[in-house]
Design a protein around this motif. Structure first.
Motif, PDB file in Angstrom:
ATOM      1  N   SER A 196       0.835  -1.208   0.000  1.00  0.00           N
ATOM      2  CA  SER A 196       0.000   0.000   0.000  1.00  0.00           C
ATOM      3  C   SER A 196       0.865   1.252   0.000  1.00  0.00           C
ATOM      4  O   SER A 196       0.556   2.231  -0.692  1.00  0.00           O
ATOM      5  N   LYS A 221       2.137   2.427  -3.279  1.00  0.00           N
ATOM      6  CA  LYS A 221       1.142   3.050  -4.148  1.00  0.00           C
ATOM      7  C   LYS A 221       0.665   4.404  -3.625  1.00  0.00           C
ATOM      8  O   LYS A 221      -0.178   5.035  -4.242  1.00  0.00           O
ATOM      9  N   THR A 273       0.165   8.295  -2.765  1.00  0.00           N
ATOM     10  CA  THR A 273       0.242   9.410  -3.712  1.00  0.00           C
ATOM     11  C   THR A 273       0.580  10.756  -3.079  1.00  0.00           C
ATOM     12  O   THR A 273       0.773  11.731  -3.798  1.00  0.00           O
ATOM     13  N   THR A 294       5.423   9.666  -1.993  1.00  0.00           N
ATOM     14  CA  THR A 294       6.219   9.643  -3.221  1.00  0.00           C
ATOM     15  C   THR A 294       7.698   9.786  -2.899  1.00  0.00           C
ATOM     16  O   THR A 294       8.538   9.040  -3.415  1.00  0.00           O
ATOM     17  N   ARG A 302       8.965   6.596  -1.054  1.00  0.00           N
ATOM     18  CA  ARG A 302       9.049   5.471  -2.000  1.00  0.00           C
ATOM     19  C   ARG A 302      10.316   5.612  -2.853  1.00  0.00           C
ATOM     20  O   ARG A 302      11.094   4.675  -2.985  1.00  0.00           O
ATOM     21  N   PRO A 315       9.102  -0.793  -7.997  1.00  0.00           N
ATOM     22  CA  PRO A 315       7.731  -0.307  -7.902  1.00  0.00           C
ATOM     23  C   PRO A 315       6.787  -0.988  -8.876  1.00  0.00           C
ATOM     24  O   PRO A 315       5.571  -0.974  -8.679  1.00  0.00           O
ATOM     25  N   ASN A 316       7.301  -1.617  -9.902  1.00  0.00           N
ATOM     26  CA  ASN A 316       6.477  -2.315 -10.888  1.00  0.00           C
ATOM     27  C   ASN A 316       6.471  -3.821 -10.694  1.00  0.00           C
ATOM     28  O   ASN A 316       5.802  -4.534 -11.434  1.00  0.00           O
TER      29      ASN A 316
END
Length: 103
Positions: free
Chosen positions: A72, A75, A77, A82, A85, A97-98
């Motif tokens: 979570s 992801k 925002t 951000t 991360r 992240p992918n």
């Protein structure tokens, strides 16, 4: 709620970047950090640096709604989400992240 611990290896040469990020979290980003943790319903988070023969690691202990809270967080925002991360999870620990969520 789930209470759990995990170790996240620090990429070679990134320990100083981790220390810098931690200083920002304890300093100018502290209010945003607390807001983020409230949003993800993390009740407690303890982090410590552990040097090992295999390299430096961060040992994390959390009291959160679920063990996959890191997925979570990847992801999130908000500006803090951000930044953390990119600066910590990706740059320092090498999380993709992918890819699959962090363990």
């Amino acid at each position: 709620m789930a209470e759990f611990s995990f170790a996240a290896p620090i990429l070679p040469g990134k320990t100083d970047a981790w220390r810098k990020a931690l200083a920002e979290i304890k300093g100018p980003r502290n209010a945003a950090y607390k807001e983020s943790r409230n949003k993800f319903r993390i009740k407690r988070e303890q982090i410590s640096l552990q040097s090992t023969p295999m390299g430096d690691m961060v040992v994390v202990h959390m009291d959160a709604p679920e063990q996959n809270v890191l997925a979570s967080m990847m992801k999130g925002t908000s500006e803090f989400d951000t930044w953390s991360r990119d600066a910590v999870l990706i740059d320092v620990h090498g999380f993709d992240p992918n890819g699959a969520p962090p363990p």
